[in-house]
Write a protein that holds these residues in place. Structure first.
Motif, PDB file in Angstrom:
ATOM      1  N   MET A  37      23.352  33.483   9.715  1.00  0.00           N
ATOM      2  CA  MET A  37      24.398  32.483   9.988  1.00  0.00           C
ATOM      3  C   MET A  37      25.764  33.130   9.788  1.00  0.00           C
ATOM      4  O   MET A  37      25.925  34.001   8.934  1.00  0.00           O
ATOM      5  CB  MET A  37      24.172  31.316   9.030  1.00  0.00           C
ATOM      6  CG  MET A  37      25.125  30.188   9.090  1.00  0.00           C
ATOM      7  SD  MET A  37      24.274  28.642   8.593  1.00  0.00           S
ATOM      8  CE  MET A  37      24.265  28.810   6.861  1.00  0.00           C
ATOM      9  N   ILE A  82      22.317  31.257  13.713  1.00  0.00           N
ATOM     10  CA  ILE A  82      23.016  29.980  13.564  1.00  0.00           C
ATOM     11  C   ILE A  82      24.535  30.164  13.649  1.00  0.00           C
ATOM     12  O   ILE A  82      25.144  30.918  12.888  1.00  0.00           O
ATOM     13  CB  ILE A  82      22.635  29.314  12.224  1.00  0.00           C
ATOM     14  CG1 ILE A  82      21.110  29.188  12.122  1.00  0.00           C
ATOM     15  CG2 ILE A  82      23.313  27.955  12.098  1.00  0.00           C
ATOM     16  CD1 ILE A  82      20.592  28.996  10.709  1.00  0.00           C
ATOM     17  N   ASP A  84      27.969  28.933  12.874  1.00  0.00           N
ATOM     18  CA  ASP A  84      28.607  28.006  11.919  1.00  0.00           C
ATOM     19  C   ASP A  84      29.924  27.500  12.506  1.00  0.00           C
ATOM     20  O   ASP A  84      30.120  27.516  13.729  1.00  0.00           O
ATOM     21  CB  ASP A  84      28.767  28.698  10.549  1.00  0.00           C
ATOM     22  CG  ASP A  84      28.772  27.693   9.392  1.00  0.00           C
ATOM     23  OD1 ASP A  84      29.787  27.006   9.217  1.00  0.00           O
ATOM     24  OD2 ASP A  84      27.761  27.602   8.674  1.00  0.00           O
ATOM     25  N   TYR A 127      26.252  24.485  14.188  1.00  0.00           N
ATOM     26  CA  TYR A 127      26.902  23.705  13.123  1.00  0.00           C
ATOM     27  C   TYR A 127      27.668  22.536  13.706  1.00  0.00           C
ATOM     28  O   TYR A 127      28.319  22.665  14.749  1.00  0.00           O
ATOM     29  CB  TYR A 127      27.875  24.643  12.403  1.00  0.00           C
ATOM     30  CG  TYR A 127      28.886  23.992  11.483  1.00  0.00           C
ATOM     31  CD1 TYR A 127      28.681  23.972  10.103  1.00  0.00           C
ATOM     32  CD2 TYR A 127      30.066  23.430  11.978  1.00  0.00           C
ATOM     33  CE1 TYR A 127      29.621  23.407   9.251  1.00  0.00           C
ATOM     34  CE2 TYR A 127      31.003  22.860  11.126  1.00  0.00           C
ATOM     35  CZ  TYR A 127      30.780  22.849   9.770  1.00  0.00           C
ATOM     36  OH  TYR A 127      31.707  22.299   8.926  1.00  0.00           O
ATOM     37  N   SER A 288      24.031  36.043   5.662  1.00  0.00           N
ATOM     38  CA  SER A 288      25.316  36.042   6.341  1.00  0.00           C
ATOM     39  C   SER A 288      25.984  37.361   6.022  1.00  0.00           C
ATOM     40  O   SER A 288      26.514  37.570   4.925  1.00  0.00           O
ATOM     41  CB  SER A 288      26.174  34.860   5.895  1.00  0.00           C
ATOM     42  OG  SER A 288      27.324  34.787   6.710  1.00  0.00           O
TER      43      SER A 288
END
Ligand code: GLA
Length: 415
Positions: A37, A82, A84, A127, A288
């Motif tokens: 992420m 992902i 964000d 997100y 991350s």
């Protein structure tokens, strides 16, 4: 014979429909989700001229999907890429009201990005925020929940992180479940990560509702790039474990936030520490970091199959901080295999909070560690591939040496 009237049938069908929309039961996240992420490492960098490799852009996510696949991360289970915060235009489309990805940083659009992620055998996460705005000030979902849930499905999203800035905390008990139901109603399976409890401050979260509606939830504050931050989160989970720990299980996980290994803040030993404790906590393993820059020995920690197996243990029982002796904390998790007497095996991490320089030697009786299987355990060092430390009888002692702010991590297999 009694005949059901059409009106009653319609009513029954309607009730069934309403009921089926009640529980999450999307069959996802049977083990803690794993992936990557953007937030902790790349935050809200939006200047792609100055920082082309770091800005929140389709290029960043394509690059990381490629690296997950080519650098062996996907092979050990990291799956979700992902996006964000900071991916949006500041305004919705003025005709359709739909969310719009930033046109300069995501010129190909999110379908193309999702396709790229999927083409690497990975899954695509996005997100959003329950309130009027995301935490960084981009449009949130609150007035357009149905439209946005459908847009996510149309964009082939597989995972949604729903944050809670710019919202009334009192609306969340209704709003988070509602958005989950809307996601389900699209028919596209999407993991649903709820930040709701992190916004409750001291109030006790409605775990029943969280378990029913969310696959994972952020319990507390954001992680930063430091050991101090890792320790603060550990202390929160340790102090509140009586309420937090029982809530985890297949399909519904507590989330202590991202893995920060591979960045600026943790030493090699501290990196092992976060990885071991996150494995004990059955935490989502969402890295991350800049995967092009992770040094090989830290990459080996992130890809340690034995540690990942603890994290992904199929029983899905979250571990606990058991005790501390002279500032060496014991974090312990029941795992498979169970022996013939149905006794669990255990993963046990010894975490040093000490800073006096020597590797600190400490001895525990197995009883102290609540390792009570009468036939004893065979022991393996999880950071030493294929290590075999032999058999420990039930009445024996176990000694370990832990470096300052470091960890040792073992599997005790019940005999
Ligand atoms: C909150 C969340 C973080 C991140 C940022 C984005 O602080 O807890 O994980 O998503 O918002 O703005």
């Amino acid at each position: 014979m009694y005949k059901t009237s059409p009106a009653v049938i319609v009513l029954l069908l309607l009730l069934q429909l309403l009921n089926s929309g009640q529980a999450l039961e999307n069959g996802l996240a049977r083990t803690p989700p794993m992936g990557w992420m953007s937030w902790q490492r790349f935050r809200c960098i939006t200047d792609c001229n100055k920082f082309p490799d770091e800005c929140i852009s389709e290029r960043l996510f394509r690059r990381h999907a490629d690296l997950l696949a080519s650098e062996g991360y996907a092979d050990v289970g990291y799956e979700y890429v992902i996006v964000d915060d900071c991916w949006l235009e500041k305004a919705r489309d003025n005709k359709t009201n739909k969310l719009v990805a930033d046109r300069t940083r995501f010129p190909s659009g999110l379908n193309a990005l999702a396709d790229h992620v999927h083409s690497r055998g990975l899954k695509f996460g996005l997100y959003q925020d329950f309130g009027t705005h995301t935490c960084a000030g981009y449009p949130g979902v609150i007035d357009h929940m149905q439209l946005d849930a459908q847009t996510f499905a149309d964009w082939d999203v597989d995972y949604v992180k729903l944050d809670g800035c710019y919202a009334n905390v009192t609306d969340m008990a209704e709003g988070y479940p509602q958005f989950g139901r809307l996601l389900n109603a699209t028919g596209r399976p999407m993991v649903y990560s709820c930040s709701w409890p992190a916004y409750l401050e001291d109030a006790y979260p409605d775990y029943e509702s969280l378990i029913k509606h969310c696959n994972l939830w952020r319990n507390w504050d954001d992680i930063d790039d430091s050991l101090e931050s890792v320790f603060q989160i550990m202390d929160y989970f340790g102090k509140n474990q009586d309420s937090i720990q029982p809530q985890a299980g297949p399909g519904h996980w507590n989330d202590p936030d991202m893995l920060i290994l591979g960045n600026y803040g943790l030493s090699y030993d501290q990196s092992k520490l976060q990885m071991a404790v996150w494995a004990v906590l059955a935490a989502p393993l969402i890295m991350s970091n800049d995967l092009a820059k992770v040094e090989p020995r830290v990459k080996a920690i992130l890809q340690n199959r034995d540690v990942i197996a603890v994290n992904q243990d199929p029983l899905g029982i979250q571990g606990r901080r058991l005790l501390a002796k002279r500032d060496i904390e014991v974090w312990r998790r029941p795992i498979t295999p169970k022996n013939d007497d149905q006794e669990y095996s255990f993963a046990v991490a010894f975490v040093s909070r000490r800073t006096d320089g020597e590797p600190y030697g400490v001895t525990f009786s197995l009883k102290e560690l609540l390792l009570t299987n009468s036939k004893g355990y065979s022991v393996q060092d999880l950071f030493e591939p294929k290590s075999n430390l032999g058999v420990y009888e039930a009445d024996s002692q176990f000694s370990t040496r832990v470096v300052p702010n470091g960890v040792t991590f073992y599997k005790f297999t019940a005999l």
